[in-house]
Motif scaffolding. Structure first.
Motif, PDB file in Angstrom:
ATOM      1  N   LEU A 466      -9.711  43.250 -42.107  1.00  0.00           N
ATOM      2  CA  LEU A 466     -10.769  42.550 -41.384  1.00  0.00           C
ATOM      3  C   LEU A 466     -10.153  41.655 -40.321  1.00  0.00           C
ATOM      4  O   LEU A 466      -9.381  40.745 -40.629  1.00  0.00           O
ATOM      5  N   THR A 467     -10.486  41.924 -39.070  1.00  0.00           N
ATOM      6  CA  THR A 467     -10.026  41.082 -37.960  1.00  0.00           C
ATOM      7  C   THR A 467     -11.160  40.136 -37.579  1.00  0.00           C
ATOM      8  O   THR A 467     -12.281  40.579 -37.315  1.00  0.00           O
ATOM      9  N   ILE A 468     -10.848  38.841 -37.584  1.00  0.00           N
ATOM     10  CA  ILE A 468     -11.859  37.830 -37.290  1.00  0.00           C
ATOM     11  C   ILE A 468     -11.323  36.836 -36.269  1.00  0.00           C
ATOM     12  O   ILE A 468     -10.118  36.580 -36.195  1.00  0.00           O
ATOM     13  N   ARG A 469     -12.224  36.327 -35.464  1.00  0.00           N
ATOM     14  CA  ARG A 469     -11.888  35.251 -34.529  1.00  0.00           C
ATOM     15  C   ARG A 469     -12.430  33.954 -35.104  1.00  0.00           C
ATOM     16  O   ARG A 469     -13.649  33.814 -35.295  1.00  0.00           O
ATOM     17  N   LEU A 470     -11.550  33.024 -35.377  1.00  0.00           N
ATOM     18  CA  LEU A 470     -11.921  31.731 -35.939  1.00  0.00           C
ATOM     19  C   LEU A 470     -12.042  30.702 -34.826  1.00  0.00           C
ATOM     20  O   LEU A 470     -11.417  30.819 -33.778  1.00  0.00           O
ATOM     21  N   SER A 471     -12.859  29.697 -35.075  1.00  0.00           N
ATOM     22  CA  SER A 471     -13.084  28.672 -34.067  1.00  0.00           C
ATOM     23  C   SER A 471     -13.155  27.301 -34.715  1.00  0.00           C
ATOM     24  O   SER A 471     -13.774  27.141 -35.774  1.00  0.00           O
ATOM     25  N   SER A 472     -12.538  26.330 -34.073  1.00  0.00           N
ATOM     26  CA  SER A 472     -12.668  24.925 -34.476  1.00  0.00           C
ATOM     27  C   SER A 472     -13.519  24.169 -33.478  1.00  0.00           C
ATOM     28  O   SER A 472     -13.472  22.929 -33.424  1.00  0.00           O
ATOM     29  N   GLU A 473     -14.303  24.891 -32.685  1.00  0.00           N
ATOM     30  CA  GLU A 473     -15.132  24.249 -31.678  1.00  0.00           C
ATOM     31  C   GLU A 473     -16.059  23.219 -32.327  1.00  0.00           C
ATOM     32  O   GLU A 473     -16.680  23.488 -33.351  1.00  0.00           O
ATOM     33  N   GLY A 474     -16.149  22.069 -31.727  1.00  0.00           N
ATOM     34  CA  GLY A 474     -16.940  20.980 -32.280  1.00  0.00           C
ATOM     35  C   GLY A 474     -16.133  19.985 -33.067  1.00  0.00           C
ATOM     36  O   GLY A 474     -16.593  18.882 -33.356  1.00  0.00           O
ATOM     37  N   THR A 475     -14.891  20.360 -33.443  1.00  0.00           N
ATOM     38  CA  THR A 475     -14.012  19.405 -34.117  1.00  0.00           C
ATOM     39  C   THR A 475     -13.583  18.337 -33.119  1.00  0.00           C
ATOM     40  O   THR A 475     -13.231  18.649 -31.974  1.00  0.00           O
ATOM     41  N   LEU A 476     -13.616  17.101 -33.558  1.00  0.00           N
ATOM     42  CA  LEU A 476     -13.218  16.031 -32.633  1.00  0.00           C
ATOM     43  C   LEU A 476     -12.705  14.830 -33.407  1.00  0.00           C
ATOM     44  O   LEU A 476     -12.993  14.645 -34.594  1.00  0.00           O
ATOM     45  N   ASP A 477     -11.908  14.040 -32.720  1.00  0.00           N
ATOM     46  CA  ASP A 477     -11.457  12.758 -33.238  1.00  0.00           C
ATOM     47  C   ASP A 477     -11.996  11.674 -32.323  1.00  0.00           C
ATOM     48  O   ASP A 477     -11.660  11.620 -31.135  1.00  0.00           O
ATOM     49  N   LEU A 495      -0.957  29.702 -45.920  1.00  0.00           N
ATOM     50  CA  LEU A 495      -1.164  29.184 -44.570  1.00  0.00           C
ATOM     51  C   LEU A 495      -1.261  30.359 -43.611  1.00  0.00           C
ATOM     52  O   LEU A 495      -0.312  31.140 -43.457  1.00  0.00           O
ATOM     53  N   LEU A 496      -2.363  30.477 -42.913  1.00  0.00           N
ATOM     54  CA  LEU A 496      -2.585  31.597 -42.011  1.00  0.00           C
ATOM     55  C   LEU A 496      -2.257  31.258 -40.561  1.00  0.00           C
ATOM     56  O   LEU A 496      -1.771  32.100 -39.817  1.00  0.00           O
ATOM     57  N   SER A 497      -2.554  30.005 -40.140  1.00  0.00           N
ATOM     58  CA  SER A 497      -2.334  29.645 -38.741  1.00  0.00           C
ATOM     59  C   SER A 497      -2.407  28.134 -38.575  1.00  0.00           C
ATOM     60  O   SER A 497      -3.067  27.443 -39.350  1.00  0.00           O
ATOM     61  N   THR A 498      -1.699  27.639 -37.546  1.00  0.00           N
ATOM     62  CA  THR A 498      -1.798  26.234 -37.157  1.00  0.00           C
ATOM     63  C   THR A 498      -2.432  26.101 -35.765  1.00  0.00           C
ATOM     64  O   THR A 498      -2.378  25.033 -35.165  1.00  0.00           O
ATOM     65  N   GLU A 499      -3.025  27.176 -35.268  1.00  0.00           N
ATOM     66  CA  GLU A 499      -3.716  27.144 -33.991  1.00  0.00           C
ATOM     67  C   GLU A 499      -5.158  26.661 -34.186  1.00  0.00           C
ATOM     68  O   GLU A 499      -5.751  26.902 -35.240  1.00  0.00           O
ATOM     69  N   PRO A 500      -5.720  26.009 -33.196  1.00  0.00           N
ATOM     70  CA  PRO A 500      -7.103  25.534 -33.356  1.00  0.00           C
ATOM     71  C   PRO A 500      -8.116  26.663 -33.542  1.00  0.00           C
ATOM     72  O   PRO A 500      -9.022  26.542 -34.358  1.00  0.00           O
ATOM     73  N   SER A 501      -7.946  27.781 -32.815  1.00  0.00           N
ATOM     74  CA  SER A 501      -8.934  28.866 -32.873  1.00  0.00           C
ATOM     75  C   SER A 501      -8.205  30.198 -32.814  1.00  0.00           C
ATOM     76  O   SER A 501      -8.188  30.887 -31.782  1.00  0.00           O
ATOM     77  N   PRO A 502      -7.575  30.628 -33.898  1.00  0.00           N
ATOM     78  CA  PRO A 502      -6.772  31.861 -33.878  1.00  0.00           C
ATOM     79  C   PRO A 502      -7.616  33.105 -34.114  1.00  0.00           C
ATOM     80  O   PRO A 502      -8.759  33.042 -34.561  1.00  0.00           O
ATOM     81  N   GLU A 503      -7.008  34.248 -33.812  1.00  0.00           N
ATOM     82  CA  GLU A 503      -7.546  35.540 -34.230  1.00  0.00           C
ATOM     83  C   GLU A 503      -6.639  36.063 -35.320  1.00  0.00           C
ATOM     84  O   GLU A 503      -5.415  36.130 -35.152  1.00  0.00           O
ATOM     85  N   LEU A 504      -7.229  36.442 -36.473  1.00  0.00           N
ATOM     86  CA  LEU A 504      -6.443  36.832 -37.635  1.00  0.00           C
ATOM     87  C   LEU A 504      -6.919  38.176 -38.175  1.00  0.00           C
ATOM     88  O   LEU A 504      -8.087  38.546 -38.006  1.00  0.00           O
ATOM     89  N   THR A 505      -5.998  38.881 -38.822  1.00  0.00           N
ATOM     90  CA  THR A 505      -6.334  40.106 -39.547  1.00  0.00           C
ATOM     91  C   THR A 505      -5.955  39.911 -41.001  1.00  0.00           C
ATOM     92  O   THR A 505      -4.806  39.579 -41.315  1.00  0.00           O
ATOM     93  N   ILE A 506      -6.944  40.092 -41.880  1.00  0.00           N
ATOM     94  CA  ILE A 506      -6.732  39.883 -43.308  1.00  0.00           C
ATOM     95  C   ILE A 506      -6.985  41.202 -44.024  1.00  0.00           C
ATOM     96  O   ILE A 506      -8.072  41.783 -43.924  1.00  0.00           O
ATOM     97  N   ALA A 507      -5.979  41.660 -44.738  1.00  0.00           N
ATOM     98  CA  ALA A 507      -6.067  42.943 -45.429  1.00  0.00           C
ATOM     99  C   ALA A 507      -6.387  42.795 -46.910  1.00  0.00           C
ATOM    100  O   ALA A 507      -6.918  43.720 -47.529  1.00  0.00           O
ATOM    101  N   LEU A 508      -6.060  41.643 -47.496  1.00  0.00           N
ATOM    102  CA  LEU A 508      -6.249  41.447 -48.930  1.00  0.00           C
ATOM    103  C   LEU A 508      -7.729  41.460 -49.285  1.00  0.00           C
ATOM    104  O   LEU A 508      -8.498  40.604 -48.848  1.00  0.00           O
ATOM    105  N   GLU A 509      -8.133  42.456 -50.075  1.00  0.00           N
ATOM    106  CA  GLU A 509      -9.534  42.555 -50.441  1.00  0.00           C
ATOM    107  C   GLU A 509      -9.893  41.505 -51.484  1.00  0.00           C
ATOM    108  O   GLU A 509      -9.080  41.139 -52.328  1.00  0.00           O
ATOM    109  N   GLY A 510     -11.137  41.027 -51.391  1.00  0.00           N
ATOM    110  CA  GLY A 510     -11.595  40.060 -52.375  1.00  0.00           C
ATOM    111  C   GLY A 510     -12.509  39.021 -51.742  1.00  0.00           C
ATOM    112  O   GLY A 510     -12.766  39.020 -50.537  1.00  0.00           O
ATOM    113  N   GLN A 511     -13.013  38.140 -52.589  1.00  0.00           N
ATOM    114  CA  GLN A 511     -13.842  37.025 -52.154  1.00  0.00           C
ATOM    115  C   GLN A 511     -12.928  35.819 -51.951  1.00  0.00           C
ATOM    116  O   GLN A 511     -12.271  35.352 -52.885  1.00  0.00           O
ATOM    117  N   HIS A 512     -12.876  35.315 -50.732  1.00  0.00           N
ATOM    118  CA  HIS A 512     -11.969  34.229 -50.390  1.00  0.00           C
ATOM    119  C   HIS A 512     -12.750  33.051 -49.816  1.00  0.00           C
ATOM    120  O   HIS A 512     -13.946  33.137 -49.511  1.00  0.00           O
TER     121      HIS A 512
END
Length: 878
Positions: A466-477, A495-512
């Protein structure tokens, strides 16, 4: 929920503080007609509902409990109206309530004893009581407030019907017409109506008369009277430093000056001592009414503010009254020349607290010193809070907007708490019952603030990989600190990423669970979570017919068609194995009285019960439907099973938080550790309270078919919505199990009650036996609007509107897609001289097909106040 506020209010920034540090937190929602609140030394918040309940908010666990239920008469604006805590509440735990007993023709002010979050009903001492007429509506004030000397101030309304006076002074002296004569109350020195009373309660449950009230000689007037000549002093406050009294007085309805006197004004008054403040002989800046004979309609001489004379046969007090005092601040429906900062529109003036900055108070959230000595003035009808900065001997220096960019939903009471935070009680959108009523607290945060974290994804379920685009939009200090991001996969903590809005591919099946951790480097920390299912692509379900937003006839069978596309199972359209889809696609429907369900969105704007709104934002409906079993049980199965189990709620909360299996079957329920106790409780309470007897259509398997609307009681189908819901549960993945796809189509009855809008600007919902649904829309001013979301006008030729007006009238515009959208119809509302003598006006409609927001705009620039009433709309097919 916290709302960050951007800086940018220049006038406030000049005062030397940062408006961006004001934060609003919602403490509770869904109260029923909330009236007034009081905040204890330990942060407990007590608030009263008009229907008779006292609620207690407990800050340690965030619960809102019923502290006391009183039997009250809550018609004609009566009910449980006011609350105040004793000045020595920390030691004696005494609370005072202003209410309308069901078995007493008038009002009580009573003292009760508090025990934690409960109030002992048997501890009541009736401190004061008086008689009022209940033959006619309205005006009872009801606000309670202690001054710094231990004196209790009690506001009372004129107990007078305002509707027979054409918006001018109500002094109908004809025999038997005393409910229409405010000279018998507000201008009567021997009654408690239309006053602010001042007494000093005693330890025995009685009271003394403090020195300095209006009438030292009891032969001239009741010694309890501090100020008189009030119409409806709904909210009062006392400056804790000067003991000056402030109150908002809700004024009459005339839009223009007339032969009988001035137009209507609302007032914000300041009393530095006792006095007569004019009503019903004067309004505003001592603008006089003229004596008027309601029998002959003869207009007499204007009243004299220097020598007010009350010769009404209904007056039991002095004829010559004290000189009339002018209003401190006053404003009409239209823009005020004297006070342009107040704008225009409906009017319900309310006096909030005077803030006194305490430099010795150890609090990181207290309001800034820039507000020291300022009065907080608020408007129930205009939905705003203003700040009246004072100088010298509490004289007006300037009036500014409150430095928080929030649309308050009819603020009903404002109180500063023990830590210097401002508590706001919001009544909600309409007059009557509201799910969007709120109790909120506004802090001024001085210390480092944790980041506000928002996490989003373009999808949260799908086949592996599963390839997903994650977003931290709206996060603020809000302090501007540099932020560190960590996307972590749970369980396992990878740990998958330290980027604010990465694109990731997750192969491990299951409920996460995907966790976004954000730190500011100074100890501030925030986290947001997303559910993630890998190993099965969710099906996509859509209604081919009927069109969402259209209309239905309850007597005509309704045809439906549904299409399904699923990556693993295929597509229903054109599939030779139609029997599979006919057996596994379910369509169900239920009828909802009132406005259709709102579009999904922010919980704070939802009209759903809090528990349902939270469930929609969670993943609950992936596995549960209301009426039938999917992966987990139908929700209506859960409600009766646990109805008699006293510990069911706590046990269910634990199962939902930890996850479980084996209770209703072998399917595993995912853990929901991110949900708070308060949210979990609200969600489960909504399930337990489900009405399993409501009118529904039995779930109908099949991608095509037809049914009739649910059978309801006679007359119940006058105005409402038929909500169609289609669902398909796929065959599942080996690890994650099945996924559910859903679609919804909402249809309206052809007759739509005006009060069944989706949202509005201005106006009030007013109850009346003359209205077709028992309620109509009134208090309509220029620029007000009603919004009906997602209306498909295809095939609709015209609309018949049931209207009436003794006011200015209006042009009513129908606009599609926005307030400035395409004009698709209009009509001229010509006044008929009566507020509830209903007649129909017809407007042709020419709208594009498809569901679009439909706005009703009310326009009268020349005479902007008190335009008309609207009861219902009948959409007619061509």
């Amino acid at each position: 929920m916290l709302l960050a506020v951007p800086a940018g209010l220049a006038a406030v920034q000049e005062s030397g503080f940062d408006p961006g540090r004001f934060e609003l937190e919602v403490l509770a929602t869904g109260m029923s007609r909330p009236m007034e609140l009081a905040v204890a030394f330990d942060g407990r918040v007590f608030l009263v509902e008009q229907g008779g309940r006292v609620l207690c908010y407990e800050p340690n666990d965030g619960t809102l409990d019923i502290a006391l239920e009183l039997e009250v008469f809550d018609e004609q604006e009566n009910g449980l109206l006011g609350i105040a805590l004793d000045p020595e509440f920390e030691s004696n735990q005494w609370v005072y309530l202003f209410y309308s007993p069901a078995q007493h023709m008038g009002q009580f002010v009573s003292r009760f004893h508090v025990d934690g979050t409960s109030i002992d009903r048997s501890s009541e001492h009736v401190v004061m009581s008086w008689i009022e007429q209940r033959r006619e509506c309205c005006h009872h004030g009801g606000s309670l407030e202690f001054g710094p000397e231990g004196n209790l101030f009690i506001s009372t309304g004129d107990n007078t019907n305002p509707f027979g006076s054409s918006g001018f002074g109500p002094f109908d002296e004809r025999q038997g017409q005393f409910p229409w004569d405010a000279q018998r109350s507000s201008a009567n020195t021997m009654t408690f109506g239309g006053k602010v009373l001042r007494i000093r309660p005693t330890a025995t449950g009685g009271y003394l008369i403090p020195p300095g009230n209006l009438f030292e000689d009891s032969k001239l007037g009741r010694p309890e009277i501090y100020v008189m000549g009030c119409r409806n002093p709904w909210r009062i406050s006392i400056d804790p430093e000067t003991s000056y009294l402030y109150w908002g007085d809700v004024g009459p309805d005339a839009s223009d000056d007339g032969e009988r006197g001035p137009r209507g004004y609302d007032e914000l008054n300041q009393a530095r001592g006792p006095g007569f403040f004019g009503w019903p002989l004067f309004i505003g800046d001592n603008f006089p009414y003229r004596d008027y004979d309601f029998g002959t309609e003869a207009v007499g001489a204007a009243f004299d503010p220097a020598r007010p004379w009350n010769d009404s046969p209904n007056n039991s007090g002095a004829r010559l009254l004290p000189p009339a005092q002018p209003a401190w601040i006053y404003y009409p429906y239209s823009a005020s020349e004297e006070f342009p900062e107040l704008g225009d529109g409906g009017r319900t003036a309310c006096a909030g607290p005077v803030y006194r900055f305490d430099p010795d108070l150890n609090s990181s959230v207290k309001f800034p010193e820039a507000f020291d000595g300022a009065l907080f003035f608020y408007e129930w009808s205009r939905h705003w809070i203003r700040v009246v900065h004072l100088e010298g001997d509490s004289e007006i220096a300037r009036i500014e907007d409150f430095p928080l960019d929030v649309d308050f939903k009819r603020p009903a009471d404002l109180v500063f708490g023990p830590r210097g935070s401002l508590y706001v009680l919001e009544y909600g959108t309409t007059w009557g019952e509201n799910e969007d009523s709120r109790l909120v607290r506004i802090d001024y945060e001085r210390e480092n603030r944790s980041p506000i974290v928002r996490a989003g994804a373009d999808r949260i379920a799908g086949a592996s990989p599963l390839t997903i685009r994650l977003s931290s939009e709206g996060t603020l200090d809000r302090d501007g600190d540099a932020l560190e991001y960590r996307w972590v996969l749970q369980p396992g903590g990878e740990l998958l990423s330290t980027e604010p809005s990465p694109e990731l591919t997750i192969a491990l099946e299951g409920q996460h669970t995907l966790e976004l951790e954000v730190r500011d480097g100074l100890g501030g920390y925030g986290i947001a979570r997303l559910p993630l299912s890998v190993g099965n692509d969710p099906p996509r379900v859509a209604f081919d017919r009927p069109s969402h937003g259209g209309f239905f006839d309850p007597e005509v069978p309704l045809s439906f068609g549904v299409s399904v596309r699923d990556l693993e199972d295929g597509e229903s359209e054109g599939d030779a194995d139609l029997a599979w889809w006919m057996d596994n696609v379910f369509v169900e429907a239920h009828f909802e009285d009132g406005a259709p369900p709102r579009k999904e969105g922010d919980l704070s704007g939802s009209i759903d019960p809090r528990g349902l709104a939270l469930m929609k934002q969670s993943d609950c409906f992936n596995c549960h439907a209301l009426e039938h079993r999917i992966v987990g049980p139908a929700l209506v199965e859960i409600a009766p099973r646990y109805m008699e189990e006293p510990l069911a709620l706590e046990a269910s909360m634990e199962r939902v938080r930890e996850g479980s299996a084996g209770v209703w079957g072998d399917a595993q329920m995912l853990p929901h550790a991110d949900l708070s106790d308060r949210d979990l409780r609200a969600m489960l309470e909504w399930i337990y309270e489900l009405d399993t007897t409501r009118a529904v259509v039995v779930p109908r398997p099949g991608v095509v078919g037809e049914f009739l609307a649910p059978k309801l009681d006679a007359g119940k189908l006058a105005s409402g919505s038929l909500v169609l819901e289609a669902s398909y549960t796929d065959t599942g993945g080996a690890v994650v199990g099945p996924q559910v796809g859903r679609a919804r189509s909402v249809l309206r009855t052809h007759v739509v009650e005006a009060e069944h809008f989706s949202s509005r600007r201005g106006t009030q919902s007013l109850d009346s036996d003359s209205a077709s649904g028992g309620t109509f829309i009134g208090a309509i001013d220029h620029g007000d609007h009603l919004l009906f979301e997602d209306v498909d006008l295809v095939g609709i030729e015209k609309v018949r509107c049931r209207v009436s007006s003794a006011g200015a009238g209006a042009t009513v515009e129908f606009r599609s897609g926005g307030k400035k959208g395409k004009l698709v119809g209009s009509f001229e509302m010509v006044p008929n001289g009566e507020w509830e003598a209903w007649f129909e006006v017809e407007a042709g409609l020419n709208a594009p097909p498809g569901p679009r927001d439909l706005y009703l705009l009310f326009v009268n620039e020349g005479k902007p106040g008190g335009l008309m009433n609207l009861d219902s709309l009948h959409f007619v097919q061509g």
